[in-house]
Structures are given as C-alpha cells and as structure tokens.
Design an enzyme around this catalytic site. Structure first.
Site, PDB file in Angstrom:
ATOM      1  CE  LYS A   8     -20.967 -30.534   0.114  1.00  0.00           C
ATOM      2  NZ  LYS A   8     -21.091 -31.966  -0.075  1.00  0.00           N
ATOM      3  CE1 TYR A  39     -23.025 -31.307   3.366  1.00  0.00           C
ATOM      4  CE2 TYR A  39     -21.952 -33.673   3.601  1.00  0.00           C
ATOM      5  CZ  TYR A  39     -23.004 -32.840   2.450  1.00  0.00           C
ATOM      6  OH  TYR A  39     -24.076 -32.812   1.622  1.00  0.00           O
ATOM      7  CB  THR A  64     -21.155 -36.653  -4.903  1.00  0.00           C
ATOM      8  OG1 THR A  64     -22.153 -36.423  -4.279  1.00  0.00           O
ATOM      9  CG2 THR A  64     -21.537 -37.435  -5.982  1.00  0.00           C
TER      10      THR A  64
END
Length: 296
Positions: free
Chosen positions: A158, A130, A46
């Site tokens: 994640k 992740y 992000t």
C-alpha cells in the site's frame, strides 16, 4: 496472485451509546462489495483500531470476513506484529495482512527489509507492506521496495508517499513481477494508476465506490480519456474527505447519508467540524452529477 482493483478500508460505526455497531458495519461491507470493490480491509487505520478493545476488534473482523466470504471478495486485515499476524492462523479466508512499516524508530531500509523478512517467515498469510512515510518517518527507495518484493510471502504494497516522487517513477517504471502496488493516497490515485499501479486502498471509496472501481478499470483497460475525467472529479471528493483527520469527515458524510447511526469517533480523534462535513457532502453531490453528465 496479484491484487488489483479497489479495496475499501472500512470505518467502524458507533451507535448512540458509543458501542461498535456491527449491523451498520455489515451493511457498509455489503454495499461497497455490491458496488464492485475487489475487497475490504478490516482494522486498517480508518477503522480506528487502537481505540477498539479486543472483543470489538474480533467482531469487526468477523463481520467483514463474513461479507467477503459470501461475495468471494479479498479480505485484508491490519496486522503489523508477530502477535497480530499469528491470530490470523485461525481465520480462513484472509487474503493478506496489511502491515505498516515500523513507525517512529526509523530503522533504515535494511532494517525495514529485515523486519518484513522475519514477519513473513512467521505469518500464516501473505503480507502487504503499508508504506506511509509521512506517518512512520521512514522513507523507502525503489530499490528497497524491490527487495521487499523479492521476499517470500510479501505480495504487495500500500503505497502512500503523499504524491508522485522520483522513487514512485522509478518503481512503476520497472514493476516487480506478481507484486501489487496499491495506491493509498486517495487524491493521487488517478496519476498513480496512469503510471501502472494495480489499484488502491481507498477510504474515499466508502462513497462513489462504483466510480472508483470504474477509474481503476479505465486506466487498466486503456480508456485514458474517461479515466482522466473520473480522476479529476474523484480527486476533488477525496480532498474534501481528508480535510480533517481521517475518518472524521467520511463518518460525517456516511451519517448524513443515513448509512451509519452516528458520526462519532473515539479519542484522540474529534468529530469533523460542520464546515468540513458540509463541504464534503457538496463535493460528493457536485462531482457525482458532473461524472454522470460527462458520460452522456
């Protein structure tokens, strides 16, 4: 240490000249932590990290680390290579590195486990894997994730598989001890929490941060009715926030709210279209009022 709660992967604000705006970033960091976030992620996807130069990357981590230190919050830093994790040895206060499953190569489950075993051996901080197969091209079974959880230095994942699949059900039915499952698909965070996830790394929590925190607390505290209501409303906000490539809509909303100086992103991203931005703003307003009304 088991990571729980809401972790906000902060955007990188840009000013009118296109430069990284560290003052705006610091304000966002403090706002989200004051609203109850357990921690922040620096240099996550992000944040547009691949568009930042080395000095900007250091500046981003400096700002977010300071905010986390001042508020005794957890700090995760995006770092997926030996070189990137080694840099973290000079940064006290980093809770863990957020390290993506090797993308594009599709090395197979055994290769993924071997990769993280080697990375954990040299990393000065624990790792959070992740797992985002629709970006990396590499699926992982529940068994493979348990093998990752058994590695020294791997403390969580994640988990962003695009929904609730069989592997999700198998994993959450028998969670490894002291291993955090943090949802990474914002629209699906409520059902994932209902199944036993510990929290989430949620870009949508730039807005309605306190409500996402309440959602996690409600599911983990056994308040299912309130959790379901919150989950429905927050899923609508998340869907609107991801209507165009992340973080374009989030930046448009934050700019409209006066929280960042521009909605600018860097190539290859293009700014969110006006319809997507307006729709997201309407959802934030509508669902926010609905959440408050449902509490009365």
């Amino acid at each position: 240490m088991t990571l729980t709660g809401v972790y906000v992967p902060l955007i990188t604000p840009f000013d009118a000249t296109g430069a990284a705006d560290f003052a705006a970033l610091e304000a966002l960091a403090n706002e989200t932590l004051a609203a109850g976030a357990s921690g922040l992620v620096a240099l996550g996807t992000t944040a547009e990290p691949t568009s930042l130069n080395a000095a900007e990357q250091r500046g981003v981590v400096d700002v977010i680390a300071r905010a986390c230190r001042e508020r005794s919050a957890h700090l995760l830093v995006g770092a997926s290579t030996v070189e990137a994790v080694n840099v973290l040895c000079c940064r006290p206060g980093v809770t863990a590195a957020l390290s993506v499953v090797p993308p594009f190569l599709r090395p197979g489950e055994a290769g993924v486990v071997a990769h993280f075993a080697a990375l954990a051996t040299v990393s000065p901080v624990p790792l959070v894997v992740y797992h985002v197969p629709y970006r990396t091209g590499q699926n992982l079974s529940a068994d493979a994730i348990r093998r990752l959880a058994d590695l020294d230095g791997v403390v969580g994942i994640k988990y962003a598989v695009g929904g609730i699949d069989t592997a999700t059900l198998e994993l959450l039915a028998d969670l490894p001890a002291e291993f955090a499952v943090l949802g990474g698909d914002d629209a699906f965070i409520s059902p994932l929490l209902a199944l036993g996830a510990h929290g989430g790394v949620l870009a949508s929590a730039h807005v309605a941060t306190a409500r996402f925190v309440e959602l996690v607390d409600a599911w983990r505290g056994g308040t299912a009715a309130r959790a379901r209501t919150l989950g429905h409303h927050l899923a609508a906000i998340s869907s609107a926030m991801f209507a165009e490539p992340n973080p374009t809509v989030i930046k448009a909303v934050l700019h409209a709210q006066g929280r960042i100086p521009t909605a600018a992103v860097r190539l290859p991203l293009l700014a969110a279209g006006p319809d997507a931005a307006e729709s997201a703003l309407q959802q934030v307003d509508t669902q926010g009022h609905a959440i408050v009304g449902a509490r009365r």
